[in-house]
Design an enzyme around this catalytic site. Structure first.
Site, PDB file in Angstrom:
ATOM      1  N   CYS A 104      18.158  14.618 -15.257  1.00 18.35           N
ATOM      2  CA  CYS A 104      18.423  15.520 -14.127  1.00 18.35           C
ATOM      3  C   CYS A 104      17.752  15.028 -12.857  1.00 18.35           C
ATOM      4  O   CYS A 104      16.895  15.711 -12.275  1.00 18.35           O
ATOM      5  CB  CYS A 104      17.966  16.931 -14.483  1.00 18.35           C
ATOM      6  SG  CYS A 104      18.875  17.635 -15.860  1.00 18.35           S
ATOM      7  N   GLU A 105      18.098  13.841 -12.437  1.00 19.15           N
ATOM      8  CA  GLU A 105      17.600  13.229 -11.196  1.00 19.15           C
ATOM      9  C   GLU A 105      18.724  12.430 -10.561  1.00 19.15           C
ATOM     10  O   GLU A 105      19.379  11.633 -11.251  1.00 19.15           O
ATOM     11  CB  GLU A 105      16.425  12.288 -11.472  1.00 19.15           C
ATOM     12  CG  GLU A 105      15.185  12.948 -12.034  1.00 19.15           C
ATOM     13  CD  GLU A 105      14.425  13.760 -11.004  1.00 19.15           C
ATOM     14  OE1 GLU A 105      14.615  13.498  -9.800  1.00 19.15           O
ATOM     15  OE2 GLU A 105      13.651  14.641 -11.416  1.00 19.15           O
TER      16      GLU A 105
ATOM     17  N   TYR B 162      11.589   0.651  -8.264  1.00 14.35           N
ATOM     18  CA  TYR B 162      11.599  -0.580  -7.464  1.00 14.35           C
ATOM     19  C   TYR B 162      12.986  -1.000  -6.976  1.00 14.35           C
ATOM     20  O   TYR B 162      13.110  -2.054  -6.346  1.00 14.35           O
ATOM     21  CB  TYR B 162      11.037  -1.760  -8.277  1.00 14.35           C
ATOM     22  CG  TYR B 162       9.756  -1.492  -9.020  1.00 14.35           C
ATOM     23  CD1 TYR B 162       8.679  -0.859  -8.410  1.00 14.35           C
ATOM     24  CD2 TYR B 162       9.613  -1.893 -10.339  1.00 14.35           C
ATOM     25  CE1 TYR B 162       7.501  -0.629  -9.096  1.00 14.35           C
ATOM     26  CE2 TYR B 162       8.435  -1.670 -11.039  1.00 14.35           C
ATOM     27  CZ  TYR B 162       7.378  -1.033 -10.407  1.00 14.35           C
ATOM     28  OH  TYR B 162       6.227  -0.808 -11.091  1.00 14.35           O
TER      29      TYR B 162
ATOM     30  N   GLY C 208       2.272 -12.388 -13.251  1.00 20.25           N
ATOM     31  CA  GLY C 208       3.284 -11.984 -12.284  1.00 20.25           C
ATOM     32  C   GLY C 208       4.439 -12.947 -12.156  1.00 20.25           C
ATOM     33  O   GLY C 208       5.182 -12.913 -11.165  1.00 20.25           O
TER      34      GLY C 208
ATOM     35  N   GLU D  91      -2.067 -15.173 -17.091  1.00 18.89           N
ATOM     36  CA  GLU D  91      -1.729 -13.958 -17.819  1.00 18.89           C
ATOM     37  C   GLU D  91      -0.247 -13.597 -17.686  1.00 18.89           C
ATOM     38  O   GLU D  91       0.107 -12.592 -17.058  1.00 18.89           O
ATOM     39  CB  GLU D  91      -2.592 -12.798 -17.303  1.00 18.89           C
ATOM     40  CG  GLU D  91      -4.086 -13.025 -17.452  1.00 18.89           C
ATOM     41  CD  GLU D  91      -4.913 -11.977 -16.725  1.00 18.89           C
ATOM     42  OE1 GLU D  91      -4.355 -11.295 -15.842  1.00 18.89           O
ATOM     43  OE2 GLU D  91      -6.095 -11.845 -17.036  1.00 18.89           O
ATOM     44  N   PRO D  92       0.648 -14.353 -18.289  1.00 20.41           N
ATOM     45  CA  PRO D  92       2.065 -13.975 -18.235  1.00 20.41           C
ATOM     46  C   PRO D  92       2.344 -12.758 -19.105  1.00 20.41           C
ATOM     47  O   PRO D  92       1.782 -12.599 -20.190  1.00 20.41           O
ATOM     48  CB  PRO D  92       2.779 -15.211 -18.778  1.00 20.41           C
ATOM     49  CG  PRO D  92       1.770 -15.838 -19.706  1.00 20.41           C
ATOM     50  CD  PRO D  92       0.431 -15.586 -19.063  1.00 20.41           C
TER      51      PRO D  92
ATOM     52  N   ARG E  66      12.404   1.465 -13.977  1.00 20.76           N
ATOM     53  CA  ARG E  66      12.248   0.426 -12.958  1.00 20.76           C
ATOM     54  C   ARG E  66      13.277   0.510 -11.823  1.00 20.76           C
ATOM     55  O   ARG E  66      12.920   0.281 -10.660  1.00 20.76           O
ATOM     56  CB  ARG E  66      12.280  -0.959 -13.614  1.00 20.76           C
ATOM     57  CG  ARG E  66      11.137  -1.167 -14.603  1.00 20.76           C
ATOM     58  CD  ARG E  66      11.117  -2.579 -15.171  1.00 20.76           C
ATOM     59  NE  ARG E  66      10.792  -3.544 -14.139  1.00 20.76           N
ATOM     60  CZ  ARG E  66      11.661  -4.410 -13.644  1.00 20.76           C
ATOM     61  NH1 ARG E  66      12.902  -4.435 -14.083  1.00 20.76           N
ATOM     62  NH2 ARG E  66      11.297  -5.256 -12.703  1.00 20.76           N
TER      63      ARG E  66
END
Length: 446
Positions: A373-374, A346, A261, A303-304, A342
């Site tokens: 189409c959003e 987010y 993270g 864990e990168p 993303r």
């Protein structure tokens, strides 16, 4: 093109504008940018757009930086950030392990030749196929995320060859760049809680099963974390649980996995996690905590994912249209939320850059949108681009190596972009563009 803010828009100068790009990025003639000696404009002409360009040297340098900062730890790449055969090979050659979340990721790693014993299997809801494939292929460690996984693993692991497992513990820590990527708290789907005792119950259950060999504890706090403090707090709490396991069961666990993270900068001026500071603080906290609890210091794993691949990638798009409406200027490109969800998920913000031609036009604030189409298909909101941006122009988006193509979809049947690796002035295809034929083959019925 009109300016849509009372404050004048400003396009960053060449040096400032490349602050979050791969270290090999350089301004070039006619407004172009080269990465690892490869012209992005020429790559767009050769391979088409949208296009992902991945700097192999940047990935390798970042892997080596982690190995240097954590010389006595296991550095395991989180494959969910982005996985293909070439990346698997780079990770193996740089001496890192691999963290996978499905039989698909695992199978790709094994068929590429990655050593199974250096693989960690993750996931909050592993399917029977995931677990059975992991056991059959001999992965090094499986991270237990629920009591039901203990039962299923017990049924499929032979007694003569116990499977090494870890327990994913929720330490009750709020960390991460968005609520949707905070995984260290008790109100989300991952792990077993430290606070309500479920982590202890899972440990007890594993130790009653000879098919399973408990080798350590695991925690993951979230994503896009830029402060060291949450990791320091997590280490303290995990050491406390390890001491409880020792006191209750007479077992000192030899491994501690603190997840990943690690945050990166997506725009100039943003903060990223300093892995040198992280290494020194975590090591000191771990050693002090173990000394106080009279524990041997466990071997550390981290864990990168994003921190290795994110800054190495650049997305290149071609402008399809420029439209002014309701006081705003929309620059539409030939990609969007199907290749980078993303921003919609987010609210992530990027800094696109005009490449391939030099412009002296007064900059303006625009919204760069995708072709889907959003209404939420927005790649970059209120960003400065030259005021004469027009259809046919190329826009490049840095920090695009992680969680773009790995999260891509087939929305509107546009097809996912290709990935091209660059190194020493040469470009080569890693993943080809998804074609209509590729998508049509899956549609088997009328």
């Amino acid at each position: 093109m009109s300016v849509t803010s009372p404050s004048p828009a400003r396009v960053p100068d060449a040096a400032e504008g490349l602050a979050v790009w791969p270290g090999s990025a350089r301004p070039a003639a006619e407004g172009d940018v080269t990465v690892a000696g490869v012209s992005l404009a020429e790559a767009a002409d050769r391979f088409g757009t949208p296009l992902y360009v991945l700097d192999e040297g940047e990935v390798r340098n970042r892997a080596r930086a982690y190995r240097t900062a954590f010389p006595d730890a296991d550095v395991v790449y989180a494959a969910k950030a982005f996985l293909c055969r070439a990346v698997i090979r780079w990770i193996e050659e740089e001496g890192l392990g691999l963290d996978v979340c499905s039989a698909g990721e695992l199978g790709l790693a094994i068929t590429t030749g990655f050593p199974a014993e250096r693989i960690v299997m993750h996931g909050n809801a592993k399917s029977p196929e995931d677990l059975e494939t992991a056991v059959q292929l001999g992965v090094g460690r499986i991270v237990i995320d629920s009591l039901s996984e203990i039962e299923h693993l017990t049924d499929i692991v032979p007694r003569r060859d116990p499977q090494q497992v870890m327990v994913r513990v929720v330490p009750g820590i709020v960390a991460g760049g968005h609520t949707k990527i905070q995984t260290g708290t008790d109100d989300q789907k991952f792990g077993l809680s430290l606070a309500d005792g479920s982590a202890r119950r899972a440990i007890d259950a594993i130790l009653r099963r000879p098919q399973l060999s408990l080798v350590g504890l695991h925690c993951h706090l979230g994503s896009q974390i830029t402060s060291v403090e949450p990791y320091v707090t997590a280490v303290r709490r995990m050491v406390g649980l390890m001491a409880q396991v020792r006191d209750q069961h007479g077992l000192e666990l030899p491994q501690l996995n603190i997840g990943g993270g690690h945050g990166i900068a997506y725009r100039p001026g943003e903060q990223s996690l300093d892995i040198g500071v992280l290494a020194s603080r975590v090591r000191a906290t771990l050693e002090d905590g173990c000394a106080e609890a009279n524990l041997h210091v466990p071997r550390l794993t981290l864990e990168p994912g994003r921190a290795l691949l994110g800054p190495a990638g650049v997305a290149v798009y071609r402008v399809l249209s420029v439209k002014q409406t309701s006081g705003r200027t929309f620059v539409a490109v030939d990609g969007g939320m199907s290749d980078n969800p993303r921003p919609a998920l987010y609210g992530v913000r990027y800094v696109p850059r005009l490449i391939g031609r030099h412009s002296t036009a007064v900059p303006a604030l625009v919204t760069v949108v995708g072709r889907h189409c959003e209404a939420g298909d927005i790649l970059a909101d209120s960003v400065a681009l030259p005021g004469d941006v027009r259809p046919g122009d190329l826009l490049a988006v840095p920090a695009a190596g992680a969680y773009h193509l790995s999260m891509a979809s087939g929305y509107n049947l546009v097809g996912r972009p290709p990935v091209v690796a660059v190194r020493d002035g040469a470009a080569r295809m890693l993943v080809r563009r998804e074609s209509l034929d590729d998508m049509s083959r899956r549609d088997v019925g009328l």
